[in-house]
Scaffold this active site. Structure first.
Site, PDB file in Angstrom:
ATOM      1  N   ARG A   1       0.824  -1.219   0.000  1.00 32.18           N
ATOM      2  CA  ARG A   1       0.000   0.000   0.000  1.00 32.18           C
ATOM      3  C   ARG A   1       0.854   1.262   0.000  1.00 32.18           C
ATOM      4  O   ARG A   1       0.499   2.242  -0.658  1.00 32.18           O
ATOM      5  CB  ARG A   1      -0.962  -0.034   1.199  1.00 32.18           C
ATOM      6  CG  ARG A   1      -2.071   1.008   1.099  1.00 32.18           C
ATOM      7  CD  ARG A   1      -3.147   0.801   2.146  1.00 32.18           C
ATOM      8  NE  ARG A   1      -2.615   0.949   3.500  1.00 32.18           N
ATOM      9  CZ  ARG A   1      -3.316   0.705   4.607  1.00 32.18           C
ATOM     10  NH1 ARG A   1      -4.575   0.322   4.527  1.00 32.18           N
ATOM     11  NH2 ARG A   1      -2.762   0.861   5.795  1.00 32.18           N
TER      12      ARG A   1
ATOM     13  N   LYS B   1      -2.935   6.408   1.207  1.00 36.94           N
ATOM     14  CA  LYS B   1      -2.677   6.935   2.543  1.00 36.94           C
ATOM     15  C   LYS B   1      -1.726   8.115   2.416  1.00 36.94           C
ATOM     16  O   LYS B   1      -0.511   8.005   2.627  1.00 36.94           O
ATOM     17  CB  LYS B   1      -2.115   5.812   3.418  1.00 36.94           C
ATOM     18  CG  LYS B   1      -2.505   5.937   4.859  1.00 36.94           C
ATOM     19  CD  LYS B   1      -2.367   4.615   5.582  1.00 36.94           C
ATOM     20  CE  LYS B   1      -2.383   4.770   7.072  1.00 36.94           C
ATOM     21  NZ  LYS B   1      -3.540   5.454   7.636  1.00 36.94           N
TER      22      LYS B   1
ATOM     23  N   GLU C   1     -16.290   6.143   4.733  1.00 34.03           N
ATOM     24  CA  GLU C   1     -15.515   5.704   5.905  1.00 34.03           C
ATOM     25  C   GLU C   1     -15.422   6.850   6.882  1.00 34.03           C
ATOM     26  O   GLU C   1     -16.086   7.880   6.726  1.00 34.03           O
ATOM     27  CB  GLU C   1     -14.144   5.191   5.469  1.00 34.03           C
ATOM     28  CG  GLU C   1     -13.277   6.211   4.765  1.00 34.03           C
ATOM     29  CD  GLU C   1     -11.877   5.686   4.442  1.00 34.03           C
ATOM     30  OE1 GLU C   1     -11.365   4.826   5.171  1.00 34.03           O
ATOM     31  OE2 GLU C   1     -11.294   6.165   3.460  1.00 34.03           O
TER      32      GLU C   1
HETATM   33  N1  PLP Z   1      -9.307   4.355   6.585  1.00 35.74           N
HETATM   34  C1  PLP Z   1      -8.483   5.371   6.866  1.00 35.74           C
HETATM   35  C2  PLP Z   1      -8.820   6.707   6.349  1.00 35.74           C
HETATM   36  C3  PLP Z   1      -7.330   5.151   7.646  1.00 35.74           C
HETATM   37  O1  PLP Z   1      -6.503   6.149   7.943  1.00 35.74           O
HETATM   38  C4  PLP Z   1      -7.078   3.855   8.126  1.00 35.74           C
HETATM   39  C5  PLP Z   1      -5.882   3.593   8.917  1.00 35.74           C
HETATM   40  O2  PLP Z   1      -4.895   3.128   8.453  1.00 35.74           O
HETATM   41  C6  PLP Z   1      -7.968   2.833   7.804  1.00 35.74           C
HETATM   42  C7  PLP Z   1      -9.069   3.110   7.040  1.00 35.74           C
HETATM   43  C8  PLP Z   1      -7.728   1.458   8.281  1.00 35.74           C
HETATM   44  O3  PLP Z   1      -6.726   0.825   7.538  1.00 35.74           O
HETATM   45  P1  PLP Z   1      -5.852  -0.338   8.151  1.00 35.74           P
HETATM   46  O4  PLP Z   1      -6.797  -1.370   8.620  1.00 35.74           O
HETATM   47  O5  PLP Z   1      -5.020  -0.799   7.024  1.00 35.74           O
HETATM   48  O6  PLP Z   1      -5.072   0.261   9.266  1.00 35.74           O
HETATM   49  C1  COI Z   2      -3.994   3.694  11.400  1.00 33.26           C
HETATM   50  O1  COI Z   2      -4.936   3.054  11.847  1.00 33.26           O
HETATM   51  O2  COI Z   2      -2.861   3.211  11.311  1.00 33.26           O
HETATM   52  C2  COI Z   2      -4.138   5.068  10.943  1.00 33.26           C
HETATM   53  O3  COI Z   2      -3.295   5.530  10.246  1.00 33.26           O
HETATM   54  C3  COI Z   2      -5.294   5.837  11.363  1.00 33.26           C
HETATM   55  C4  COI Z   2      -4.920   7.130  11.970  1.00 33.26           C
HETATM   56  C5  COI Z   2      -6.175   7.888  12.175  1.00 33.26           C
HETATM   57  C6  COI Z   2      -4.179   6.980  13.255  1.00 33.26           C
END
Ligand code: PLP
Ligand code: COI
Length: 341
Positions: free
Chosen positions: A82, A184, A220
């Site tokens: 990612r 991200k 989201e």
């Molecule tokens: N959506 C957003 C906007 C995020 O910042 C995050 C955090 O990483 C997620 C979803 C969840 O992603 P993950 O499960 O890969 O941490």
């Molecule tokens: C994560 O879950 O790693 C994120 O980047 C989310 C952030 C709002 C702390």
């Protein structure tokens, strides 16, 4: 190794400076070998690409101490993939094959004294990021970049841990159609700051963003994907090109189907359906699964039947299974657990 004297159980989701971080520089078209360093400060040009045009992408993952005493990370190969997808979208040079996991491994090993013990309720949050460092004044990508990783021990993202939260339907959009919502990038989070401050002022814990084109579909929150449970026990999660492909959500979909035998629908979710769901949760690395008890749309309250006291039963099963896999209590699917030591 002796652990630092930290009251692990009282940690929130904040920054605690730890001893070591990883730094690698990109110059003259290539990444250097990278190294673990102690300096937590960065000196860059006043005109650096990251400062002028927000050219930065990041990741978030955690290190866990398992029941049998190993330090592990969860599916770091997906974070590696990612961050390179995010980098490519912002014209940032991608990391060479293997570099991300090697850098995460070295950084966690160096900071072993702050990996929270098993059962403490805390974990070590790992924050890798890449940003443009050389002067850029015309709108164009930088030529030089830095890839860094720091770590910080953390507790629950939302105060109260597993207590259900209240969220509002935001009047702001987080991402544009065909924009950068699926990567991200720091810019997406800058976009959400006014919205989250507004929500907090109004007494809400988080925002629910709707799709920017029609404002009829659930997207989201600022930092997590949604999971819903229908009254007949099906797991439903929004599908959209403008949300972040959460690794937690993708893992929970697998866990729901393969470990719990639940039916799962990954599809567009209309906001008008939300009032009919039995449970709602936010899922992500930081959020793990944070239950949602109430969703407010301009004064119109949707109270989830699971209530404001505890997680709904299906959410709880998903939570227990996922964290059981991460902490080594439940056998993980092949390749999900990366053992650091
Ligand atoms: N959506 C957003 C906007 C995020 O910042 C995050 C955090 O990483 C997620 C979803 C969840 O992603 P993950 O499960 O890969 O941490
Ligand atoms: C994560 O879950 O790693 C994120 O980047 C989310 C952030 C709002 C702390």
């Amino acid at each position: 190794m002796e652990k630092k004297n930290i009251d692990w159980g009282s940690l929130g989701f904040g920054y605690v400076k730890t001893d070591f971080r990883y730094v690698s520089n990109f110059k003259d078209g290539k990444w250097d070998d990278g190294a673990i360093v102690t300096d937590d400060t960065i000196t860059i040009s006043e005109c650096a690409g990251v400062l002028q045009y927000a050219q930065t992408v990041f990741e978030g993952l955690k290190a866990y101490t398992t029941e049998d005493g190993h330090i592990v990370t969860f599916r770091p190969d997906l974070n590696a993939e990612r961050i390179n997808n995010s980098a490519a979208r912002l014209e940032i040079p991608v990391l060479p094959e293997g570099r991300f996991i090697d850098a995460v491994t070295k950084t966690v090993k160096a900071n072993e004294n702050v990996v929270p013990p098993y059962g403490s309720g805390a974990t070590l949050y790992i924050r890798p990021y890449i940003f443009g460092v050389n002067p850029v004044i015309g709108v164009k990508p930088a030529d030089e970049y830095q890839f860094r990783i720091f770590t910080t021990p953390v507790g629950p993202y939302f105060k109260g841990g597993a207590k259900p939260i209240t969220i509002k339907v935001s009047d702001f959009d987080r991402a544009a159609p065909h924009g950068t919502g699926h990567i991200k990038a720091g810019l997406n989070y800058a976009m959400s700051l006014h919205a989250i401050v507004t929500a907090h002022h109004e007494g809400f814990d988080e925002n629910m963003y709707l799709d920017p084109a029609t404002r009829t579909k659930v997207e989201e929150t600022g930092g997590a994907n949604f999971l819903f449970v229908t009254k007949d026990g099906k797991v439903v999660t929004p599908k959209s090109d403008s949300i972040l492909p959460s690794i937690t959500r993708r893992s929970l979909v697998y866990v729901a189907k393969e470990y719990l035998g639940l039916e799962v629908e990954e599809r567009e979710v209309l906001f008008s359906e939300v009032k009919d769901f039995a449970e709602c949760g936010l899922c992500g690395t930081a959020a793990v699964i944070s239950p949602v008890g109430k969703i407010v749309d301009h004064g119109n309250e949707i109270c989830l039947p699971s209530g404001m006291q505890e997680m709904g039963p299906v959410t709880k099963k998903l939570y227990d299974t996922l964290t059981g896999i991460q902490m080594g209590r439940i056998e993980a699917p092949k390749g999900w657990i990366h053992v650091i030591e």
